[in-house]
Design a protein around this motif. Structure first.
Motif, PDB file in Angstrom:
ATOM      1  N   ASN A  57       0.779  -1.146   0.195  1.00 32.10           N
ATOM      2  CA  ASN A  57      -0.142   0.008  -0.040  1.00 32.10           C
ATOM      3  C   ASN A  57       0.793   1.292   0.034  1.00 32.10           C
ATOM      4  OD1 ASN A  57      -2.523  -1.295  -0.064  1.00 32.10           O
ATOM      5  ND2 ASN A  57      -2.897  -1.206   2.313  1.00 32.10           N
ATOM      6  N   LEU A  64      -7.099  -1.922   0.693  1.00 32.95           N
ATOM      7  CA  LEU A  64      -6.551  -1.208  -0.212  1.00 32.95           C
ATOM      8  C   LEU A  64      -6.628   0.167  -0.010  1.00 32.95           C
ATOM      9  CD1 LEU A  64      -7.776  -3.325  -3.179  1.00 32.95           C
ATOM     10  CD2 LEU A  64      -5.719  -3.665  -1.803  1.00 32.95           C
ATOM     11  N   SER A  92      -7.796   2.596  -2.083  1.00 37.29           N
ATOM     12  CA  SER A  92      -9.134   3.037  -2.432  1.00 37.29           C
ATOM     13  C   SER A  92     -10.171   2.964  -1.248  1.00 37.29           C
ATOM     14  CB  SER A  92      -9.515   2.180  -3.464  1.00 37.29           C
ATOM     15  OG  SER A  92      -9.537   0.955  -3.435  1.00 37.29           O
ATOM     16  N   ASP A  93      -9.787   1.983  -0.444  1.00 34.19           N
ATOM     17  CA  ASP A  93     -10.913   1.686   0.670  1.00 34.19           C
ATOM     18  C   ASP A  93     -10.812   2.898   1.616  1.00 34.19           C
ATOM     19  OD1 ASP A  93     -11.531  -0.622  -0.229  1.00 34.19           O
ATOM     20  OD2 ASP A  93     -10.104  -1.816   0.827  1.00 34.19           O
ATOM     21  N   LEU A 107      -8.067   6.696  -6.927  1.00 35.27           N
ATOM     22  CA  LEU A 107      -6.737   6.093  -7.717  1.00 35.27           C
ATOM     23  C   LEU A 107      -7.249   6.139  -9.245  1.00 35.27           C
ATOM     24  CD1 LEU A 107      -5.767   3.055  -5.503  1.00 35.27           C
ATOM     25  CD2 LEU A 107      -5.317   5.632  -5.121  1.00 35.27           C
ATOM     26  N   ARG A 149      -6.302  -4.765  -8.169  1.00 34.66           N
ATOM     27  CA  ARG A 149      -6.532  -3.739  -9.289  1.00 34.66           C
ATOM     28  C   ARG A 149      -7.912  -3.388  -9.515  1.00 34.66           C
ATOM     29  NH1 ARG A 149      -1.802  -0.853  -9.055  1.00 34.66           N
ATOM     30  NH2 ARG A 149       0.135  -2.116  -9.324  1.00 34.66           N
ATOM     31  N   THR A 165      -9.895  -1.947  -7.247  1.00 33.11           N
ATOM     32  CA  THR A 165      -9.623  -0.268  -6.947  1.00 33.11           C
ATOM     33  C   THR A 165     -10.434   0.345  -8.204  1.00 33.11           C
ATOM     34  OG1 THR A 165      -7.588  -0.824  -5.887  1.00 33.11           O
ATOM     35  CG2 THR A 165      -7.806   1.446  -6.833  1.00 33.11           C
ATOM     36  N   THR A 189     -15.425  -2.438  -6.385  1.00 30.79           N
ATOM     37  CA  THR A 189     -16.006  -2.186  -5.138  1.00 30.79           C
ATOM     38  C   THR A 189     -17.395  -1.693  -5.296  1.00 30.79           C
ATOM     39  OG1 THR A 189     -15.635  -1.038  -3.329  1.00 30.79           O
ATOM     40  CG2 THR A 189     -15.111   0.046  -5.193  1.00 30.79           C
TER      41      THR A 189
END
Length: 340
Positions: A213, A246, A248-249, A254, A316, A319, A323
């Motif tokens: 990360n 990740l 993005s969480d 991103l 990937r 992200t 999700t």
């Protein structure tokens, strides 16, 4: 009048060699390019090839003149050509392109060896030659080649399910992670946490996931340094608890990473020519790897719809938008539709 060595003194008013050279250089139509040594021209072409952003950059340089075309195919130049020079589309594939990639690979270009290996292994099902070309790049510490070979070992690609080499995959993945490959770091972290091909070590696995990360965030910030961090902040206090999450969480939007030219070629190649309808392509759009046998790839454990060749591609794709579309209800609807 002659000197003791037999050399004539210059006659008064007669042009000397230097003056004759100056007269020749100043004559109209004289081409200064012709007097440049080959070493200088080669260094220029090496610079052009190593910084090319697309195949046209290098091809247009070779088409400038006959001298550029001859020297541009020198092994010194071909060994330094950038990866983006090989970023051709599937419809552009031809015997000439294959010979060019092979020539660059023979000159020692690891990017050419890796790209041609991926194409041979997945597109033309030439497993042995493709794996050998990727191994040739991996020996030269090419991180994507090491990671691709690790994926092949984890999945048993090109063979039956029983030919998986989990230990070999972990070793290759560890080597790629040591070179800083983010997906390899993440894959190795999950292997350690799950005890997959290696002794289970949750603490060490968490450390690798945190490092993945951190490297991902550092790479994105270096490319988008202006304004990327504004309006974003991390949610979650303890990184040891949220290490498997990740970036993005945590509220980061991103940008999609640029895939390797070989993956872009595979994606365009298998967009409309799957060798077997029962085989699936990795759901991450930037991968392009197809299955070499049925049920080779893992399904998403939540929705059961998307399929991934590796943990890296799964991360990937999550992200990049999975999700939002991943839901258990999707899997239930698909099961019910199949039952009807």
């Amino acid at each position: 009048m002659r000197t003791r060595r037999g050399i004539l003194y210059p006659v008064a008013g007669a042009p000397t060699m230097n003056s004759r050279k100056r007269l020749k250089l100043s004559s109209p139509g004289f081409n200064f390019f012709n007097i440049l040594p080959d070493d200088i021209v080669l260094s220029i072409l090496v610079r052009v090839g190593s910084t090319a952003d697309c195949p046209a950059d290098f091809v247009s340089a070779l088409a400038t003149c006959k001298r550029f075309n001859d020297l541009g195919l020198n092994s010194v130049v071909l060994s330094k050509v950038s990866a983006e020079t090989f970023a051709m589309k599937a419809e552009s594939w031809s015997a000439c392109v294959h010979r060019f990639l092979q020539r660059c690979s023979d000159a020692g270009n690891v990017e050419a060896a890796y790209t041609l290996g991926m194409i041979q292994f997945y597109c033309f099902q030439n497993r042995r030659n493709g794996a050998a070309l990727m191994a040739k790049a991996a020996i030269r510490s090419h991180a994507p080649a090491l990671y691709s070979l690790a994926i092949i070992q984890f999945n048993g690609s090109g063979g039956s399910k029983n030919v998986k080499d989990l230990i070999g995959g972990v070793i290759l993945c560890a080597r790629a992670a040591f070179l800083g490959h983010i997906d390899a770091l993440r894959e190795l972290g999950h292997c350690l946490k799950d005890g997959y091909g290696i002794g289970k070590n949750i603490t060490e696995g968490q450390r690798f996931l945190i490092e993945a990360n951190a490297r991902e965030l550092a790479a994105i910030c270096s490319k988008h340094s202006s304004g990327f961090m504004s309006g974003h902040r991390l949610r979650g206090a303890n990184p040891a608890v949220t290490c498997s999450h990740l970036i993005s969480d945590f509220g980061f939007n991103l940008p999609p990473p640029k895939s390797h030219p070989s993956n872009r070629f595979l994606a365009s190649w298998f967009a409309d020519r799957i060798p077997d309808p029962a085989l699936r392509v990795c759901s991450y759009a930037g991968c392009g790897r197809p299955e070499t046998r049925m049920h080779e790839f893992r399904r998403c454990s939540v929705c059961g719809v998307n399929n991934y060749c590796s943990r890296g591609c799964q991360a990937r794709d999550w992200t990049m938008g999975h999700t939002k579309s991943c839901s258990p209800s999707v899997r239930v609807l698909n099961i019910n539709a199949g039952a009807q």
